[in-house]
Design a protein around this motif. Structure first.
Motif, mmCIF file in Angstrom:
data_model
loop_
_atom_site.group_PDB
_atom_site.id
_atom_site.type_symbol
_atom_site.label_atom_id
_atom_site.label_comp_id
_atom_site.label_asym_id
_atom_site.label_seq_id
_atom_site.Cartn_x
_atom_site.Cartn_y
_atom_site.Cartn_z
ATOM 1 N N ASN A 111 6.029 3.393 -8.881
ATOM 2 C CA ASN A 111 5.370 3.690 -7.452
ATOM 3 C C ASN A 111 4.202 5.044 -7.855
ATOM 4 O OD1 ASN A 111 6.837 1.859 -6.509
ATOM 5 N ND2 ASN A 111 8.442 3.183 -5.588
ATOM 6 N N ILE A 112 3.510 4.768 -8.803
ATOM 7 C CA ILE A 112 2.498 5.800 -9.070
ATOM 8 C C ILE A 112 1.314 5.943 -8.206
ATOM 9 C CG2 ILE A 112 0.796 6.503 -10.888
ATOM 10 C CD1 ILE A 112 2.091 5.028 -13.076
ATOM 11 N N ARG A 113 0.979 7.077 -7.733
ATOM 12 C CA ARG A 113 0.276 7.334 -6.522
ATOM 13 C C ARG A 113 0.470 6.555 -5.324
ATOM 14 N NH1 ARG A 113 -5.924 7.170 -8.471
ATOM 15 N NH2 ARG A 113 -6.070 8.356 -6.683
ATOM 16 N N ALA A 114 1.678 6.559 -4.986
ATOM 17 C CA ALA A 114 2.221 5.749 -3.794
ATOM 18 C C ALA A 114 1.593 6.378 -2.465
ATOM 19 C CB ALA A 114 3.805 5.791 -3.742
ATOM 20 N N GLY A 135 -14.968 -6.985 -17.528
ATOM 21 C CA GLY A 135 -14.431 -6.094 -16.650
ATOM 22 C C GLY A 135 -13.872 -4.904 -17.081
ATOM 23 N N LEU A 136 -13.546 -4.143 -16.451
ATOM 24 C CA LEU A 136 -12.870 -2.789 -16.812
ATOM 25 C C LEU A 136 -11.103 -2.768 -16.233
ATOM 26 C CD1 LEU A 136 -15.444 -0.286 -15.670
ATOM 27 C CD2 LEU A 136 -15.077 -1.208 -17.820
ATOM 28 N N SER A 137 -10.394 -2.373 -17.038
ATOM 29 C CA SER A 137 -9.063 -2.204 -16.751
ATOM 30 C C SER A 137 -9.116 -0.845 -15.776
ATOM 31 C CB SER A 137 -7.999 -1.774 -18.110
ATOM 32 O OG SER A 137 -6.967 -1.211 -17.531
ATOM 33 N N ILE A 138 -8.258 -1.084 -14.599
ATOM 34 C CA ILE A 138 -8.290 -0.049 -13.706
ATOM 35 C C ILE A 138 -6.786 0.981 -13.886
ATOM 36 C CG2 ILE A 138 -9.518 -1.079 -12.094
ATOM 37 C CD1 ILE A 138 -6.875 -1.655 -10.469
ATOM 38 N N GLY A 182 -4.529 8.083 -12.619
ATOM 39 C CA GLY A 182 -4.833 9.545 -12.339
ATOM 40 C C GLY A 182 -5.593 9.937 -13.388
ATOM 41 N N ARG A 183 -6.050 9.184 -14.776
ATOM 42 C CA ARG A 183 -6.823 9.793 -15.751
ATOM 43 C C ARG A 183 -8.220 9.619 -15.758
ATOM 44 N NH1 ARG A 183 -5.723 6.785 -19.694
ATOM 45 N NH2 ARG A 183 -4.346 4.922 -19.013
ATOM 46 N N CYS A 184 -8.787 9.155 -14.617
ATOM 47 C CA CYS A 184 -10.247 8.643 -14.647
ATOM 48 C C CYS A 184 -10.921 9.377 -13.730
ATOM 49 C CB CYS A 184 -10.300 7.328 -14.566
ATOM 50 S SG CYS A 184 -11.973 6.593 -14.578
ATOM 51 N N ASN A 185 -11.752 10.266 -14.042
ATOM 52 C CA ASN A 185 -12.828 10.772 -13.070
ATOM 53 C C ASN A 185 -14.094 9.900 -12.348
ATOM 54 O OD1 ASN A 185 -11.183 13.278 -13.028
ATOM 55 N ND2 ASN A 185 -12.341 13.969 -14.772
ATOM 56 N N ALA A 223 0.867 -1.220 -0.077
ATOM 57 C CA ALA A 223 0.017 -0.055 -0.160
ATOM 58 C C ALA A 223 0.801 1.398 0.128
ATOM 59 C CB ALA A 223 -0.928 0.061 1.190
ATOM 60 N N GLY A 224 2.000 1.196 0.848
ATOM 61 C CA GLY A 224 2.845 2.338 0.826
ATOM 62 C C GLY A 224 3.378 2.702 -0.572
ATOM 63 N N ARG A 225 3.710 1.627 -1.514
ATOM 64 C CA ARG A 225 4.287 1.910 -2.867
ATOM 65 C C ARG A 225 2.998 1.910 -3.846
ATOM 66 N NH1 ARG A 225 9.256 -0.145 -4.213
ATOM 67 N NH2 ARG A 225 10.474 -0.563 -2.396
ATOM 68 N N GLY A 226 1.946 2.066 -3.571
ATOM 69 C CA GLY A 226 0.819 1.863 -4.326
ATOM 70 C C GLY A 226 -0.508 2.530 -3.967
ATOM 71 N N ILE A 227 -1.420 2.314 -4.456
ATOM 72 C CA ILE A 227 -2.890 2.790 -4.179
ATOM 73 C C ILE A 227 -3.820 1.704 -3.427
ATOM 74 C CG2 ILE A 227 -3.593 2.389 -6.693
ATOM 75 C CD1 ILE A 227 -5.385 4.715 -6.126
ATOM 76 N N ARG A 228 -4.193 1.962 -2.634
ATOM 77 C CA ARG A 228 -5.234 0.806 -1.932
ATOM 78 C C ARG A 228 -6.629 1.332 -2.210
ATOM 79 N NH1 ARG A 228 -8.005 0.821 3.068
ATOM 80 N NH2 ARG A 228 -6.744 2.630 3.833
ATOM 81 N N PHE A 229 -7.552 0.490 -2.684
ATOM 82 C CA PHE A 229 -8.876 0.583 -3.168
ATOM 83 C C PHE A 229 -9.769 0.205 -1.790
ATOM 84 C CE2 PHE A 229 -6.672 0.620 -7.034
ATOM 85 C CZ PHE A 229 -7.309 1.456 -7.615
ATOM 86 N N GLU A 230 -10.625 0.992 -1.488
ATOM 87 C CA GLU A 230 -11.595 0.636 -0.319
ATOM 88 C C GLU A 230 -13.030 0.323 -0.795
ATOM 89 O OE1 GLU A 230 -12.073 4.049 2.651
ATOM 90 O OE2 GLU A 230 -10.216 3.451 3.591
ATOM 91 N N ARG A 231 -13.328 0.271 -1.987
ATOM 92 C CA ARG A 231 -14.683 -0.299 -2.591
ATOM 93 C C ARG A 231 -14.295 -1.511 -3.438
ATOM 94 N NH1 ARG A 231 -18.727 3.074 -2.111
ATOM 95 N NH2 ARG A 231 -19.863 0.930 -2.207
ATOM 96 N N ALA A 232 -13.706 -2.383 -2.933
ATOM 97 C CA ALA A 232 -13.482 -3.342 -3.834
ATOM 98 C C ALA A 232 -14.167 -4.695 -3.332
ATOM 99 C CB ALA A 232 -12.085 -3.836 -3.889
#
Length: 450
Positions: A321-324, A357-360, A366-369, A38-47
């Motif tokens: 480490n995008i969005r670390a 499915g959808l690619s995340i 950071g290109r998706c609102n 999680a420290g190196r990346g992004i954690r998703f809370e709604r999975a």
């Protein structure tokens, strides 16, 4: 080696709820290695899992399809995987993109998707699900590679927690058979149930053992289908009706210790990536097949649509480490559907048009609102739809008492009551009822009414 294609590591645990990590704010569990991802990346809370049961969830993880696509909803179902679908599994697609593709650990999927079968796309290298798997993964990572690699490390824990209720039931046939087969699992459970050294009983219960959760008691207007689910297994009846508060708290204690056990195994894999100088440029995805009710609503095991069972950890550490260290609180992720197109994006593989499915990648970069508006979950007992903070669950068992539920996870994060008929909820309830009816009509002929 093609440096434009990152090495990929997919780490899967078994029966781990999304909240079962210290990086998720759980102060009763210590998961430094999950936290490291999680420290190196992004954690998703709604999975969410596609279905909160082992085989259906794992079918999705390896195929990128909803379980009902293969005519299956529970572990012993009549799964039907065509030859065409066998050529379009995650392993085959990534292997065809030029990757060295390997799989170790738990499989638990039907014929046609089994990683150790010829034609799966994987080199199956380790049948162990515990410490040996971790070391075998580390050895694989450290050896020279002429191609980029895709490694699936599928660990068993914290699934051993299942045996607490099963063993406690005693002599019924199902429990007896499970315990006879689960010697290794019960040994791990017994180790997890031990109290810390040098701690008094009073200190343990006062300061160390996790308390009961705020939603420990059954939901006020509980779906009748949950009664039906409990009645299928004597050990579930016994736990709900006979366990004391201390029994439930010990279940929570052991569940957390087993999570820490698998976290240490994950650490062996991460250390190997570090030692090999591959950590910063690898794509690492960490998730679980489904969660565990963990004493919420006086339930253990899984199957139902409550957050504890259907919600899963989902962390992505992308190359560079995008969005670390960031946390995504809104994107609705279906791990069983979205991992396949995401990995295909990174591997340069074409996603078959049949995959829903959808690619995340746009979210990671950071290109998706907006990601997806509605996410669907299946169960052997019905279907559910999630939209924003709302979850609409339509169970199909029993006579139908309270079997249609709407949860407002902002107002009631512990799902303690049905808000279907609350003032102001008519519009979202109608929307999700219609969305779910359309989804269900594409799968089979069940119908629901509220």
């Amino acid at each position: 080696m093609d440096k434009s294609k990152p090495n990929i590591v997919l780490i899967i645990t078994d029966q781990q709820s999304a909240s079962m990590m210290s990086c998720a704010g759980n102060k009763y569990v210590n998961t430094p290695n999950m936290d490291r991802i999680a420290g190196r990346g992004i954690r998703f809370e709604r999975a969410y899992a596609t279905n909160p049961v082992c085989v259906p969830a794992r079918v999705s993880l390896l195929s990128g399809q909803m379980p009902s696509y293969y005519n299956g909803r529970y572990n012993e179902d009549n799964w039907q995987v065509s030859e065409k679908e066998q050529r379009e599994t995650l392993g085959q697609l990534i292997s065809n993109a030029g990757y060295e593709t390997v799989y170790g650990g738990k499989e638990h999927v039907p014929r046609g998707l089994i990683p150790h079968d010829p034609g799966s796309g994987y080199d199956y290298f380790c049948s162990d699900e515990r410490d040996i798997l971790a070391q075998e993964c580390a050895d694989f990572i450290r050896k020279p590679h002429k191609q980029p690699f895709f490694l699936v490390a599928s660990f068993i824990n914290p699934h051993d927690i299942c045996y607490m209720a099963i063993r406690d039931q005693g002599e019924p046939v199902y429990s007896k058979k499970m315990c006879e087969r689960g010697v290794k699992e019960i040994s791990a459970l017994d180790e997890a149930l031990k109290l810390p050294d040098g701690v008094s009983q009073e200190e343990f219960w006062m300061d160390i053992c996790p308390p009961l959760p705020p939603n420990h008691l059954p939901q006020t207007d509980e779906p009748e289908a949950i009664d039906d689910m409990i009645s299928l297994r004597d050990f579930k009846i016994n736990a709900r009706n006979n366990w004391t508060d201390k029994d439930w708290r010990m279940h929570r204690w052991a569940y957390k210790r087993l999570t820490e056990k698998v976290d240490a195994e994950i650490g062996v894999v991460l250390d190997a990536l570090e030692d090999a100088g591959l950590a910063d440029d690898a794509l690492i995805i960490f998730t679980s097949d489904h969660g565990d009710n963990d004493s919420a609503h006086k339930l253990e095991h899984k199957t139902v649509f409550y957050e504890e069972a259907a919600g899963v950890p989902f962390i992505v550490s992308a190359p560079g480490n995008i969005r670390a260290g960031q946390v995504d609180k809104t994107s609705l992720i279906s791990n069983g559907l979205d991992i396949l197109p995401t990995l295909c994006d990174y591997a340069g593989a074409e996603v078959p048009s049949s995959k829903p499915g959808l690619s995340i990648c746009p979210v990671i970069e950071g290109r998706c609102n907006e990601f997806r508006d509605v996410l669907f979950i299946e169960s052997e007992f019905g279907d559910a739809a999630v939209c924003g903070p709302y979850k609409y669950a339509a169970y199909n068992q029993g006579k139908g008492r309270n079997n249609v539920q709407l949860y407002d996870l902002n107002a009631d994060p512990f799902e303690t009551r049905n808000s279907l008929h609350d003032p102001g909820n008519a519009e979202i309830a109608a929307k999700l009822k219609n969305e779910l009816a359309e989804y269900v009509s594409q799968k089979r002929s069940y119908s629901y009414s509220s």
